[in-house]
Design a protein around this motif. Structure first.
Motif, mmCIF file in Angstrom:
data_model
loop_
_atom_site.group_PDB
_atom_site.id
_atom_site.type_symbol
_atom_site.label_atom_id
_atom_site.label_comp_id
_atom_site.label_asym_id
_atom_site.label_seq_id
_atom_site.Cartn_x
_atom_site.Cartn_y
_atom_site.Cartn_z
ATOM 1 N N ALA A 161 0.825 -1.207 0.000
ATOM 2 C CA ALA A 161 0.000 0.000 0.000
ATOM 3 C C ALA A 161 0.859 1.256 0.000
ATOM 4 O O ALA A 161 0.602 2.206 -0.751
ATOM 5 C CB ALA A 161 -0.937 -0.010 1.204
ATOM 6 N N LYS A 162 1.878 1.277 0.833
ATOM 7 C CA LYS A 162 2.719 2.467 0.910
ATOM 8 C C LYS A 162 3.572 2.639 -0.349
ATOM 9 O O LYS A 162 3.888 3.768 -0.750
ATOM 10 C CB LYS A 162 3.586 2.419 2.167
ATOM 11 N N GLY A 163 3.940 1.535 -0.974
ATOM 12 C CA GLY A 163 4.606 1.638 -2.265
ATOM 13 C C GLY A 163 3.674 2.216 -3.316
ATOM 14 O O GLY A 163 4.086 3.017 -4.163
ATOM 15 N N ALA A 164 2.405 1.826 -3.234
ATOM 16 C CA ALA A 164 1.423 2.373 -4.164
ATOM 17 C C ALA A 164 1.223 3.868 -3.948
ATOM 18 O O ALA A 164 1.110 4.633 -4.916
ATOM 19 C CB ALA A 164 0.090 1.641 -4.007
ATOM 20 N N VAL A 165 1.212 4.309 -2.701
ATOM 21 C CA VAL A 165 1.064 5.741 -2.423
ATOM 22 C C VAL A 165 2.216 6.523 -3.032
ATOM 23 O O VAL A 165 2.026 7.593 -3.620
ATOM 24 C CB VAL A 165 0.972 6.005 -0.904
ATOM 25 N N ARG A 166 3.407 5.989 -2.898
ATOM 26 C CA ARG A 166 4.577 6.641 -3.495
ATOM 27 C C ARG A 166 4.375 6.820 -5.000
ATOM 28 O O ARG A 166 4.672 7.881 -5.568
ATOM 29 C CB ARG A 166 5.819 5.800 -3.219
ATOM 30 N N SER A 167 3.842 5.803 -5.677
ATOM 31 C CA SER A 167 3.601 5.898 -7.109
ATOM 32 C C SER A 167 2.446 6.835 -7.433
ATOM 33 O O SER A 167 2.477 7.536 -8.456
ATOM 34 C CB SER A 167 3.318 4.502 -7.677
ATOM 35 N N VAL A 168 1.435 6.863 -6.578
ATOM 36 C CA VAL A 168 0.322 7.797 -6.759
ATOM 37 C C VAL A 168 0.841 9.233 -6.731
ATOM 38 O O VAL A 168 0.440 10.076 -7.545
ATOM 39 C CB VAL A 168 -0.746 7.584 -5.667
ATOM 40 N N ILE A 169 1.739 9.522 -5.810
ATOM 41 C CA ILE A 169 2.333 10.861 -5.715
ATOM 42 C C ILE A 169 3.037 11.223 -7.025
ATOM 43 O O ILE A 169 2.855 12.318 -7.563
ATOM 44 C CB ILE A 169 3.305 10.924 -4.522
ATOM 45 N N ASN A 170 3.845 10.307 -7.536
ATOM 46 C CA ASN A 170 4.561 10.570 -8.787
ATOM 47 C C ASN A 170 3.594 10.861 -9.931
ATOM 48 O O ASN A 170 3.761 11.830 -10.683
ATOM 49 C CB ASN A 170 5.427 9.362 -9.165
ATOM 50 N N GLN A 171 2.594 9.996 -10.075
ATOM 51 C CA GLN A 171 1.698 10.120 -11.216
ATOM 52 C C GLN A 171 0.802 11.355 -11.119
ATOM 53 O O GLN A 171 0.598 12.060 -12.113
ATOM 54 C CB GLN A 171 0.838 8.855 -11.345
ATOM 55 N N LEU A 172 0.264 11.627 -9.927
ATOM 56 C CA LEU A 172 -0.605 12.792 -9.790
ATOM 57 C C LEU A 172 0.170 14.093 -9.963
ATOM 58 O O LEU A 172 -0.362 15.072 -10.505
ATOM 59 C CB LEU A 172 -1.310 12.784 -8.437
ATOM 60 N N ALA A 173 1.410 14.112 -9.513
ATOM 61 C CA ALA A 173 2.230 15.309 -9.739
ATOM 62 C C ALA A 173 2.368 15.592 -11.225
ATOM 63 O O ALA A 173 2.335 16.751 -11.660
ATOM 64 C CB ALA A 173 3.606 15.139 -9.095
ATOM 65 N N PHE A 174 2.492 14.528 -12.012
ATOM 66 C CA PHE A 174 2.584 14.678 -13.471
ATOM 67 C C PHE A 174 1.241 15.113 -14.066
ATOM 68 O O PHE A 174 1.168 16.050 -14.863
ATOM 69 C CB PHE A 174 3.037 13.358 -14.095
ATOM 70 N N GLU A 175 0.174 14.440 -13.652
ATOM 71 C CA GLU A 175 -1.141 14.746 -14.216
ATOM 72 C C GLU A 175 -1.640 16.134 -13.810
ATOM 73 O O GLU A 175 -2.339 16.800 -14.582
ATOM 74 C CB GLU A 175 -2.158 13.690 -13.790
ATOM 75 N N PHE A 176 -1.302 16.568 -12.595
ATOM 76 C CA PHE A 176 -1.791 17.846 -12.079
ATOM 77 C C PHE A 176 -0.787 18.983 -12.296
ATOM 78 O O PHE A 176 -0.963 20.078 -11.758
ATOM 79 C CB PHE A 176 -2.086 17.730 -10.584
ATOM 80 N N ARG A 177 0.249 18.744 -13.060
ATOM 81 C CA ARG A 177 1.355 19.693 -13.212
ATOM 82 C C ARG A 177 0.853 21.088 -13.582
ATOM 83 O O ARG A 177 -0.089 21.246 -14.338
ATOM 84 C CB ARG A 177 2.349 19.196 -14.267
ATOM 85 N N ARG A 178 1.545 22.058 -12.991
ATOM 86 C CA ARG A 178 1.301 23.484 -13.196
ATOM 87 C C ARG A 178 -0.031 23.955 -12.622
ATOM 88 O O ARG A 178 -0.372 25.127 -12.728
ATOM 89 C CB ARG A 178 1.411 23.873 -14.677
ATOM 90 N N LYS A 179 -0.766 23.049 -12.011
ATOM 91 C CA LYS A 179 -2.034 23.425 -11.372
ATOM 92 C C LYS A 179 -2.028 23.102 -9.874
ATOM 93 O O LYS A 179 -2.452 23.920 -9.066
ATOM 94 C CB LYS A 179 -3.200 22.705 -12.053
#
Length: 270
Positions: free
Chosen positions: A159-177
């Motif tokens: 689960a915590k490994g998944a959270v780490r990946s969620v952070i990476n991906q959402l930072a990319f998807e939400f970039r500049r916003k």
């Protein structure tokens, strides 16, 4: 002027342990604060401690309706929301996979993943438009268990490994916003994370481990002299959630007290 002046912040899982320490620090740092907690007794404790200064909300991070109601309540009181800090979680009791009955594996997986991962994803989805309006921030809680074995059992580690990946991906998807980042704590003094009901551990907390034994074992592996309290982690979260942070995006800060620099050859001293 304090770091979080004029910041409207929602903290999920704020009723005890890390989340409560974050709430106390954010309140001291001037945030206009809302806290979200599932446990009725913990909600009562939050209201007693913070009074009317903090918006205290009861709900389940895995339920869309509860999160949408929380969003509406925050907007009604403060008019906007600038940051979300996710601190909710459940532990897995460090039960080895081969000690989990086969017919319970899926139930344990679903329970841990729903709280520790889906709750973060849903909250990000529901609050995104509000954060985008203010160039706000999301800060999620991973763990050193995402980077090295024996920080939890298989389900918590996954689960915590998944959270780490969620952070990476959402930072990319939400970039500049929206600025998305995270913190990966290691040991936390007085942690109140409970175990999964699927293993009958819903009444067991991490803090039930004898404190002296846990701290002694922890300190043998780290480069510090004490087990950090929730409040000691809080400044990292506050910085990442604040408008001051314009550099640490899409990263998870490993707050390990030197754990990963453990001795291999050199004898332990002191």
């Amino acid at each position: 002027m304090t770091l979080l002046d004029d910041h409207v912040v929602l903290i999920t899982g704020a009723g005890s342990g890390l989340g409560l320490g974050l709430a106390r620090h954010f309140n001291e740092q001037g945030a206009k604060l809302a806290v979200f907690e599932i446990s009725e007794p913990k909600v009562a404790g939050l209201r007693e401690e913070f009074g009317d200064d903090v918006l205290v909300l009861q709900g389940d991070v895995t339920q869309v309706a509860d999160l949408e109601a929380a969003r509406q309540a925050v907007l009604e009181r403060y008019g906007r929301v600038d940051a979300l800090v996710g601190a909710q979680g459940i532990f897995d009791g460090m039960v080895p996979l081969m000690e989990v009955p086969v017919d319970q594996v899926e139930k344990v997986f679903d329970e841990v993943m729903h709280v520790d991962v889906l709750g973060y994803i849903l909250s990000a989805r529901i609050f995104f438009e509000d954060f985008a309006k203010t160039n706000g921030a999301i800060v999620f809680t991973s763990s050193t268990a995402a980077y090295a074995a024996d920080g939890g059992g298989l389900f918590y580690t996954a689960a915590k490994g998944a959270v780490r990946s969620v952070i990476n991906q959402l930072a990319f998807e939400f970039r500049r916003k929206v600025r998305v980042s995270g913190v990966a704590p290691s040991g936390i003094a007085g942690s109140q994370l409970q175990g999964p009901a699927a293993l009958g551990l819903q009444d067991q907390k991490q803090s039930d481990i004898p404190a002296d034994a846990f701290e002694n074992n922890f300190l043998k592996l780290t480069l510090v002299n004490s087990l950090p309290t929730p409040e000691e982690y809080a400044p990292l979260y506050a910085y990442l959630a604040s408008r001051t942070n314009t550099t640490t995006i899409g990263q998870t800060i490993i707050a390990d007290q030197g754990l990963f620099n453990r001795n291999v050859i050199t004898p332990t001293e002191g």
